[in-house]
Scaffold this motif. Structure first.
Motif, short mmCIF file in Angstrom:
data_model
loop_
_atom_site.label_atom_id
_atom_site.label_comp_id
_atom_site.label_asym_id
_atom_site.label_seq_id
_atom_site.Cartn_x
_atom_site.Cartn_y
_atom_site.Cartn_z
N ASP A 59 0.86 -1.32 -0.11
CA ASP A 59 -0.12 -0.16 -0.21
C ASP A 59 0.86 1.21 -0.10
N ASP A 101 -5.06 -9.95 -6.18
CA ASP A 101 -5.98 -10.45 -5.06
C ASP A 101 -7.11 -9.32 -5.05
N GLY A 103 -7.76 -7.15 -2.70
CA GLY A 103 -7.25 -5.76 -2.16
C GLY A 103 -6.57 -5.18 -3.28
N ARG A 107 -8.11 -1.38 -4.56
CA ARG A 107 -7.49 -0.12 -4.82
C ARG A 107 -7.50 0.55 -6.09
#
Length: 572
Positions: A59, A101, A103, A107
């Motif tokens: 991230d 994935d 996540g 994003r």
């Protein structure tokens, strides 16, 4: 000039990246794909950002965060931009997008929805099997989908000049799209089972970009057909209904002359008539249907696997893993088996150093021997994701009736499927039921040679203890799911002619009741199953058993081993 679909899609994306969102390029790594990507970069404005997104990106690198080295050197928090911020006004490149994935997909989808980010995405879908597909959140936002075709002659795709694309971008805002074309795109999307209005909007943007690239001021039929091929056809969820025969369609009644008013405006030549609108819709739908891949047509006809359950490599773990694919670290306390993420811990502590020193001085506490003041809340624990393991359990009916009809074909099908499971790194197990009970011939294993030996020694003959076979499959499937959160897929090959009850006594009535009771137990466990009816003709008892199991029912009255292999390979 631009006959290749991937080249056409790349050019449309260069004209309107904001409206189309991005491009999904399907196909493995090849010189042809590299040529398309290189051509896309040549038609982008000079200085357009182009950033590559690794699958393991964190991230901090993707969204931006604290520059740990600069912060420690200067003694104050120093922020660093992420890949999304660096690619503002340009494109992100996501290789192996089918392995992203949830996540990372979320994003990137949020960045595509953020108009201030002004970023597009080129996703490279390299999946080789049906269960490896682009995440749904990204697939909906990438307007263009194209497959890279390998040119046997090795010719390089021909892109227009940069000045032509720049002129198309300047002309895009003035391109008009009449109502008939919009209706045709909506009708085509509806006929293909597409319910998302975002997809129709993307098709509209693609048609306008095509017209602007061709130097036209309005959208034509060719532009609508290109949009249907690149946007609508790859997302088809249903086969278009067959058109009604001409004699069944009543022609529209012309308005009577007595009702026409003298002051009514005459029909303009540019206004399409209802017949012209209908013809436009039919041509657009035909273009989209012709662009649907053959494999997708088969899946829409009812042969596709269920995508609601993740496949062997993409499943989610049932408990935290200590090894595997790294995930973003989380705050937590150190304990047995937990590993400290030192960099994440330092990043969490650095921004608070000035306040912590002031607080320490205000409380009159002695100075710490270290420059960095850490607290319990700063600790971050490493996390990993271990892929979910899939075990395919073959439950084979080896009774006398089965041996008379299909045991040889069933053995051949399982033999072919063993190789597929080995390629996917899945485990396989073999249960056979005959005589008075069921027997586990092969516990879950990855050994292909061992599985083949057990299959070759499978005998046939005796009664059909179907309830015992279902019970053995239920016990083994439950053990697989309870151990490390594994996933079990049960494949039954039987004619469902039960004649041995659960207690071993003969009798068809009691045997059928026991089999249905055990089927309800298997369904209550949440085990995924497939039942292949291997009787000479479809048996109502097999269909009832499949419905009770909640399994997919596949009757193969004339099937051979290869046909069974094809059906089961898609289902698992």
């Amino acid at each position: 000039m631009m006959n290749d679909a991937a080249t056409q899609a790349a050019c449309l994306l260069a004209v309107d990246p904001a409206g189309l969102g991005g491009l999904c390029l399907r196909g493995g790594h090849s010189p042809a794909r590299d040529a398309v990507l290189a051509g896309l970069r040549t038609v982008l404005p000079v200085g357009t950002p182009w950033r590559r997104v690794p699958l393991q990106v964190g991230d901090d690198r993707l969204l931006g965060g604290l520059d740990l080295g600069a912060s420690l050197a200067t003694g104050r928090p120093v922020q660093q931009p992420g890949l999304i911020a660096e690619a503002a006004g340009g494109l992100l490149l996501l290789p192996m997008a089918e392995r992203a994935d949830a996540g990372l997909a979320a994003r990137l989808a949020a960045a595509l929805d953020d108009r201030e980010a002004r970023v597009g995405l080129v996703a490279l879908d390299e999946g080789l099997s049906p269960d490896e597909t682009l995440p749904a959140s990204l697939q909906e936002r990438l307007g263009l989908i194209a497959t890279v075709t390998l040119d046997a002659h090795g010719s390089t795709p021909e892109f227009p000049a940069l000045a032509t694309v720049d002129a198309a971008r300047a002309r895009l805002a003035a391109v008009a799209c009449d109502e008939a074309t919009v209706q045709a795109l909506c009708a085509t999307a509806s006929a293909l089972g597409i319910v998302s209005m975002r997809t129709v909007w993307q098709a509209w943007c693609a048609a306008r970009a095509s017209a602007a690239l061709a130097g036209r001021s309005s959208v034509t039929q060719a532009d609508a057909e290109l949009a249907a091929r690149l946007v609508l056809a790859p997302r088809a969820r249903a086969l278009p209904a067959p058109a009604e025969p001409p004699e069944a369609q009543a022609p529209p009644l012309p308005p009577p002359e007595s009702q026409e008013r003298p002051d009514a405006p005459s029909t303009d030549a540019t206004t399409p008539s209802p017949s012209e609108v209908q013809a436009l819709q039919e041509q657009t739908l035909a273009a989209a249907q012709a662009a649907i891949p053959p494999g997708l047509l088969e899946s829409l006809a009812g042969m596709a696997p269920r995508h609601g359950v993740a496949g062997g490599r993409r499943g989610a773990p049932a408990r935290p893993a200590q090894s595997g694919r790294p995930l973003a670290s989380r705050r937590g306390s150190l304990g047995a088996g937990r590993r400290l993420d030192l960099l994440a811990t330092l990043r969490a502590a650095v921004p608070w150093q000035h306040l912590r020193r002031r607080e320490r001085d205000a409380q009159g506490l002695p100075s710490a021997p270290t420059r960095l003041l850490l607290r319990r809340d700063d600790f971050h624990i490493k996390r990993y994701r271990r892929p979910q393991e899939t075990t395919t359990v073959f439950v084979v009916d080896a009774s006398g009736s089965q041996a008379l009809h299909r045991l040889a074909e069933a053995k051949g099908a399982v033999e072919l499927l063993l190789a597929d499971c080995y390629v996917r790194r899945d485990r396989v197990a073999l249960i056979a039921f005959r005589g008075a009970g069921a027997e586990l011939l092969l516990p879950p294993t990855r050994s292909l040679a061992r599985a083949r030996r057990s299959l070759a020694s499978l005998p046939g003959g005796g009664g059909t203890p179907l309830a015992a076979g279902l019970e053995a499959a239920s016990l083994l499937g439950g053990q697989v799911q309870a151990r490390d959160g594994g996933r079990a897929v049960l494949v039954f090959l039987t004619d469902a002619r039960a004649n041995i009850a659960r207690d071993g006594s003969p009798g068809r009535t009691q045997a059928a009741q026991d089999a249905l009771a055990m089927a309800r137990r298997v369904r209550a466990q949440g085990l995924h199953s497939l039942l292949i009816d291997t009787s000479p003709r479809p048996e109502p008892a097999a269909l009832l058993l499949a419905q009770t199991l909640g399994a997919r029912y596949v009757p193969l009255p004339h099937g051979q081993a290869a046909q069974v292999h094809a059906v089961v390979a898609q289902a698992i």
